[in-house]
Design a protein around this motif. Structure first.
Motif, mmCIF file in Angstrom:
data_model
loop_
_atom_site.group_PDB
_atom_site.id
_atom_site.type_symbol
_atom_site.label_atom_id
_atom_site.label_comp_id
_atom_site.label_asym_id
_atom_site.label_seq_id
_atom_site.Cartn_x
_atom_site.Cartn_y
_atom_site.Cartn_z
ATOM 1 N N LYS A 91 0.827 -1.203 0.000
ATOM 2 C CA LYS A 91 0.000 0.000 0.000
ATOM 3 C C LYS A 91 0.863 1.255 0.000
ATOM 4 O O LYS A 91 2.061 1.202 0.270
ATOM 5 C CB LYS A 91 -0.915 0.013 1.229
ATOM 6 C CG LYS A 91 -2.042 -0.997 1.194
ATOM 7 C CD LYS A 91 -2.946 -0.800 2.413
ATOM 8 C CE LYS A 91 -4.121 -1.755 2.388
ATOM 9 N NZ LYS A 91 -5.006 -1.567 3.580
ATOM 10 N N LYS A 92 0.234 2.394 -0.279
ATOM 11 C CA LYS A 92 0.879 3.691 -0.194
ATOM 12 C C LYS A 92 0.246 4.455 0.973
ATOM 13 O O LYS A 92 -0.970 4.644 1.013
ATOM 14 C CB LYS A 92 0.689 4.486 -1.490
ATOM 15 C CG LYS A 92 1.424 3.920 -2.693
ATOM 16 C CD LYS A 92 2.912 4.249 -2.627
ATOM 17 C CE LYS A 92 3.620 3.884 -3.920
ATOM 18 N NZ LYS A 92 5.066 4.198 -3.882
ATOM 19 N N TYR A 93 1.091 4.910 1.909
ATOM 20 C CA TYR A 93 0.595 5.579 3.107
ATOM 21 C C TYR A 93 1.014 7.048 3.123
ATOM 22 O O TYR A 93 2.149 7.391 2.745
ATOM 23 C CB TYR A 93 1.156 4.908 4.359
ATOM 24 C CG TYR A 93 0.687 3.496 4.569
ATOM 25 C CD1 TYR A 93 -0.500 3.228 5.249
ATOM 26 C CD2 TYR A 93 1.446 2.419 4.104
ATOM 27 C CE1 TYR A 93 -0.924 1.917 5.469
ATOM 28 C CE2 TYR A 93 1.031 1.114 4.316
ATOM 29 C CZ TYR A 93 -0.153 0.869 4.997
ATOM 30 O OH TYR A 93 -0.571 -0.428 5.206
ATOM 31 N N PRO A 94 0.133 7.935 3.598
ATOM 32 C CA PRO A 94 0.571 9.310 3.858
ATOM 33 C C PRO A 94 1.535 9.318 5.040
ATOM 34 O O PRO A 94 1.513 8.402 5.878
ATOM 35 C CB PRO A 94 -0.728 10.042 4.187
ATOM 36 C CG PRO A 94 -1.620 8.976 4.737
ATOM 37 C CD PRO A 94 -1.264 7.713 3.991
ATOM 38 N N THR A 95 2.361 10.355 5.119
ATOM 39 C CA THR A 95 3.389 10.412 6.156
ATOM 40 C C THR A 95 3.356 11.752 6.862
ATOM 41 O O THR A 95 3.203 12.799 6.222
ATOM 42 C CB THR A 95 4.786 10.189 5.548
ATOM 43 O OG1 THR A 95 4.839 8.871 4.976
ATOM 44 C CG2 THR A 95 5.878 10.306 6.599
ATOM 45 N N LYS A 150 11.195 8.749 0.862
ATOM 46 C CA LYS A 150 10.856 8.581 -0.554
ATOM 47 C C LYS A 150 11.400 7.284 -1.123
ATOM 48 O O LYS A 150 10.891 6.776 -2.134
ATOM 49 C CB LYS A 150 11.376 9.769 -1.358
ATOM 50 C CG LYS A 150 10.623 11.067 -1.095
ATOM 51 C CD LYS A 150 11.174 12.209 -1.934
ATOM 52 C CE LYS A 150 10.374 13.484 -1.728
ATOM 53 N NZ LYS A 150 10.916 14.610 -2.541
ATOM 54 N N TYR A 179 6.345 2.071 0.317
ATOM 55 C CA TYR A 179 5.015 2.213 0.906
ATOM 56 C C TYR A 179 4.683 3.652 1.312
ATOM 57 O O TYR A 179 3.600 3.931 1.822
ATOM 58 C CB TYR A 179 4.854 1.290 2.119
ATOM 59 C CG TYR A 179 5.942 1.427 3.169
ATOM 60 C CD1 TYR A 179 5.878 2.415 4.143
ATOM 61 C CD2 TYR A 179 7.013 0.534 3.199
ATOM 62 C CE1 TYR A 179 6.862 2.534 5.104
ATOM 63 C CE2 TYR A 179 8.003 0.644 4.160
ATOM 64 C CZ TYR A 179 7.925 1.644 5.117
ATOM 65 O OH TYR A 179 8.897 1.747 6.062
ATOM 66 N N ASP A 204 3.694 7.391 0.351
ATOM 67 C CA ASP A 204 3.114 8.178 -0.737
ATOM 68 C C ASP A 204 3.800 9.537 -0.767
ATOM 69 O O ASP A 204 3.548 10.393 0.084
ATOM 70 C CB ASP A 204 1.606 8.340 -0.522
ATOM 71 C CG ASP A 204 0.915 8.993 -1.713
ATOM 72 O OD1 ASP A 204 1.604 9.641 -2.531
ATOM 73 O OD2 ASP A 204 -0.320 8.884 -1.807
ATOM 74 N N GLN A 205 4.681 9.755 -1.717
ATOM 75 C CA GLN A 205 5.472 10.984 -1.785
ATOM 76 C C GLN A 205 4.619 12.222 -2.027
ATOM 77 O O GLN A 205 5.064 13.336 -1.774
ATOM 78 C CB GLN A 205 6.525 10.860 -2.887
ATOM 79 C CG GLN A 205 7.490 9.707 -2.688
ATOM 80 C CD GLN A 205 8.544 9.655 -3.777
ATOM 81 O OE1 GLN A 205 8.871 10.671 -4.393
ATOM 82 N NE2 GLN A 205 9.083 8.462 -4.025
ATOM 83 N N THR A 206 3.408 12.030 -2.506
ATOM 84 C CA THR A 206 2.542 13.178 -2.780
ATOM 85 C C THR A 206 1.713 13.581 -1.568
ATOM 86 O O THR A 206 1.001 14.588 -1.613
ATOM 87 C CB THR A 206 1.578 12.861 -3.942
ATOM 88 O OG1 THR A 206 0.649 11.837 -3.534
ATOM 89 C CG2 THR A 206 2.338 12.392 -5.166
ATOM 90 N N ARG A 207 1.812 12.813 -0.485
ATOM 91 C CA ARG A 207 1.015 13.117 0.710
ATOM 92 C C ARG A 207 1.915 13.066 1.949
ATOM 93 O O ARG A 207 1.851 12.159 2.765
ATOM 94 C CB ARG A 207 -0.148 12.133 0.856
ATOM 95 C CG ARG A 207 -1.215 12.280 -0.218
ATOM 96 C CD ARG A 207 -2.462 11.464 0.153
ATOM 97 N NE ARG A 207 -2.169 10.035 0.199
ATOM 98 C CZ ARG A 207 -2.929 9.152 0.871
ATOM 99 N NH1 ARG A 207 -3.979 9.561 1.557
ATOM 100 N NH2 ARG A 207 -2.615 7.867 0.841
#
Length: 739
Positions: free
Chosen positions: A516-520, A594, A598, A600-603
């Motif tokens: 998955k892609k997670y916000p950080t 980055k 997992y 999300d570089q956009t969030r």
């Protein structure tokens, strides 16, 4: 005043950590509950269990005491026992003590009151500014003395038979038969003038509590003499804070010395309670230098001071006579091309009044040095690429000295003992993690309060001689065992200079799925004297960070160059350019994030308070586009408007370093802002004054830049109490809405 942070963390350390440290908290299958903001900040049951009023009993044969909460219908009880025995004995219950205090004329306490130990059989209890003694042998209480109901900065003497205190700008003492005796009569209308704005004040912490200063009164060992600061702040800018509780609003001015402006003029006076005479030490009263680290000689005939020039690059350790205050000699000096920062008073060796221990970073790390009172360096007691973080006391009849340091790892704290004759230090504590310790009256045992990433808290006594555990007092259960937490790991990285070791903490969500892609969210501080990533409970994180992980965020923190407990070069990497090296290292952390599939570089979001608020705003405008959303609290915006003592240490004066101040001034980067930025400030912030963020708002309006803003009326630098839950609900929602 050292910039505080919103999340207190244990004082740990750092050494070579070569491999990734995986730190699972507990089996995820047994956990299901979800944290809330209110629980994260207001539910004390979710903090590791502790022992209330835990202390060694002075004058005893190494006995400890602590308060046992009510059990099976029985009231709270104070227990005591030896460092090596098995059972602790109840010595007084809440009901018994309350009845004794009531019989002595005190207001009957509804809960077990806070106690101080005068000796092995006598406790002191303060109730409504009246001090009562309680005799454990007779079970009776008696009034000892009282002091003014408006007293501030109350300071008991070592014998616990008298206090010093301030009221307004003046200093007073109280003892049996001599209550509320004024030591100073400084000029001015003191009923109408607050101490914060008075031109002269006595007995209060000088120099905005820098240089390790925590108070303004210093009792002699016998308690028959009192040294204290007299502060002339008449030339310091009177800065207006706004009191919004009145209608119309009123002004609460404080003396606030901004970088490059006039500073305090400080003296040290000594009052002899026997002769009732007062003398001033003959220091340089017309110089804006700093007087700190005051220590009494064992015979009470001398006072030793660290005196530092305003440039903070030249320290003299000076001796003065108590009788008359005359200058005796300079024992030694320390110089540095950047700054010297003395923070600890000298400690005299028992049985050797002509020897003392001094702490210094002169070789690049804070270490212990044994001096004679003639000024001769006898030997350096500790050395190496690590630091002494705390000193305990002397042991083995004064032949050894016990301290806490980072020799094993910069992420840990351990207890060590070093012979004063020059032998090799010996580790006393056991277990990888963070040890907070106090030494017993005899110096034979240590009261060890231990935590690690998987150990909430263990308290035991251990022997100094061989490090063997003696008595287990507490083995705290995991307070969040029923909550579904993510996994925490500590990651070693290289700083932007390519060689310096940094340490970062990564918290991943529960039920983590690497596909998955997670916000950080990045939580940061980055300033001096603060370390966020440690081998302590939750690896130095807090429950809000764990809650954010539960909500599906990766939560990340890195201790950049400039932060604490890594030695002089690590901290001085930011000298004259605050924000630059720290930003470069925070971006190293971003690049690491980055690299994780997992994330999300956009969030990505960033949050910090105080120096962390400065760094948050720095990253949003000096590295625009890196983060999508940010929340900066109590941020320094223009270092020209921060206080003299702190700012000039790290930046020199604005006159000496105009380029550095200009480069760090965030007003010039407002137009670079990308993404969403929320700034938050308390309206009566006396540390980072409200004007910082207001000026930023004005600049944003002038340049047509949109940002979000929120204030907490009536709050100082940190937002505390129940409003803290409100604050972090706002911060949480901001990231939920914008990431």
């Amino acid at each position: 005043m050292m910039l505080p942070r919103p999340f207190p963390t244990p004082r740990p350390a750092l050494a070579g950590l070569a491999l990734l440290l995986w730190l699972p908290l507990a089996p995820a299958l047994s956990q299901s509950k979800q944290l809330t903001v209110e629980e994260a900040f207001l539910n004390r049951d979710l903090q590791p269990q502790n022992l209330k009023q835990l202390s060694w009993i002075p004058g005893s044969k190494d006995e400890v005491a602590y308060l046992r909460p009510a059990q099976k219908g029985q009231p709270d009880e104070l227990l005591r026992g030896s460092a090596t025995g098995k059972d602790l004995t109840p010595i007084v219950s809440q009901t018994t003590l309350a009845a004794a205090l009531k019989a002595a004329g005190a207001t009957e306490p509804k809960a077990f009151p806070s106690v101080q130990w005068r000796d092995a059989n006598t406790m002191l209890i303060t109730s409504k500014n009246q001090v009562y003694s309680y005799d454990l042998k007779t079970g009776k209480a008696a009034r000892a003395f009282g002091y003014d109901a408006e007293a501030d900065n109350v300071d008991f003497d070592p014998t616990k038979t008298r206090v010093a205190y301030t009221k307004g700008p003046n200093l007073y003492i109280s003892l049996a038969g001599r209550e509320n005796e004024a030591l100073t009569n400084l000029s001015g209308d003191f009923e109408a003038t607050s101490a914060a704005n008075a031109p002269f004040v006595a007995g209060q912490a000088a120099h905005r509590s820098e240089f390790g200063i925590t108070k303004g009164t210093f009792w002699s060992p016998s308690g028959t003499k009192l040294a204290f600061y007299i502060i002339n702040q008449g030339d310091v800018t009177s800065y207006p804070l706004v009191n919004l509780t009145t209608t119309p609003a009123s002004i609460m001015p404080i003396r606030y010395p901004m970088a490059g402006d006039k500073s305090q003029l400080v003296e040290v006076a000594v009052y002899d309670l026997t002769t009732r005479k007062l003398a001033k030490l003959q220091t340089k009263v017309n110089d804006e230098h700093y007087l700190t680290n005051l220590a009494w000689s064992p015979d009470e005939k001398s006072i030793y001071l660290a005196e530092l020039n305003r440039g903070q690059n030249h320290m003299q350790f000076n001796q003065y006579t108590v009788a008359g205050g005359g200058f005796v000699k300079t024992l030694f000096e320390e110089k540095d091309d950047k700054y010297v920062e003395p923070q600890h008073p000298a400690l005299f060796v028992p049985g050797h009044p002509d020897q003392l221990i001094w702490q210094s970073q002169r070789d690049g790390y804070n270490h212990l040095y044994l001096y004679s009172t003639s000024g001769q360096l006898l030997r350096q007691l500790t050395k190496g690429p690590w630091i002494v973080t705390d000193v305990l006391d002397f042991a083995n009849g004064g032949k050894e000295f016990v301290y806490v340091g980072t020799a094993d790892s910069p992420l840990e704290r351990h207890v060590y003992s070093v012979p004063l004759n020059g032998g090799t230090p010996r580790k006393v504590s056991q277990g990888t993690g963070t040890h907070v310790a106090t030494l017993s009256p005899s110096g034979r045992y240590v009261l060890d309060n231990f935590s690690s990433p998987v150990t909430p808290r263990t308290i035991r006594t251990i022997a100094v001689a061989d490090g063997k555990p003696q008595r287990l007092l507490l083995n705290a259960p995991n307070p969040v065992a029923d909550y579904q937490l993510g996994e925490t790991k500590i990651v070693p990285l290289k700083a932007a200079d390519g060689s310096t070791d940094l340490y970062a903490r990564v918290i991943t969500p529960p039920n983590f799925d690497a596909k998955k892609k997670y916000p950080t969210v990045v939580y940061l501080y980055g300033g001096p004297h603060v370390q966020l990533v440690t081998e302590s409970w939750l690896s130095g994180s807090n429950l809000w960070m764990q809650m954010m992980a539960q909500k599906g965020y990766v939560v990340f923190t890195i201790d950049s160059r400039g932060s604490g407990n890594r030695g002089r070069a690590f901290e001085q990497a930011t000298f004259r350019q605050l924000g630059t090296a720290e930003m470069a290292d925070q971006l190293v952390g971003v690049n690491y994030l980055k690299s994780l599939p997992y994330v999300d570089q956009t969030r990505m979001g960033v949050h910090g308070w105080s120096f962390g608020g400065f760094m948050t705003t720095t990253l949003m405008t000096r590295a625009p586009g890196t983060f999508k959303a940010a929340v900066g609290g109590g941020p320094v915006i223009d270092w020209r408007m921060y206080e003299v003592m702190y700012t000039e240490r790290y930046m020199d004066t604005p006159q000496e370093n105009p380029e550095g101040y200009e480069k760090a001034n965030l007003l010039k980067y407002v137009s670079k802002l990308q993404g969403k930025l929320l700034l938050i400030h308390g309206t009566i912030d006396d540390v980072v004054v409200w004007q910082h963020s207001l000026d930023y708002l004005k600049q944003a309006v002038d340049e047509g830049v949109q940002l979000d803003y929120f204030v907490y009326p009536g709050h100082p630098h940190n937002v505390g109490g129940k409003d803290r839950a409100h604050l972090y609900t706002k911060i949480t929602r901001y990231f939920d809405d914008n990431l």
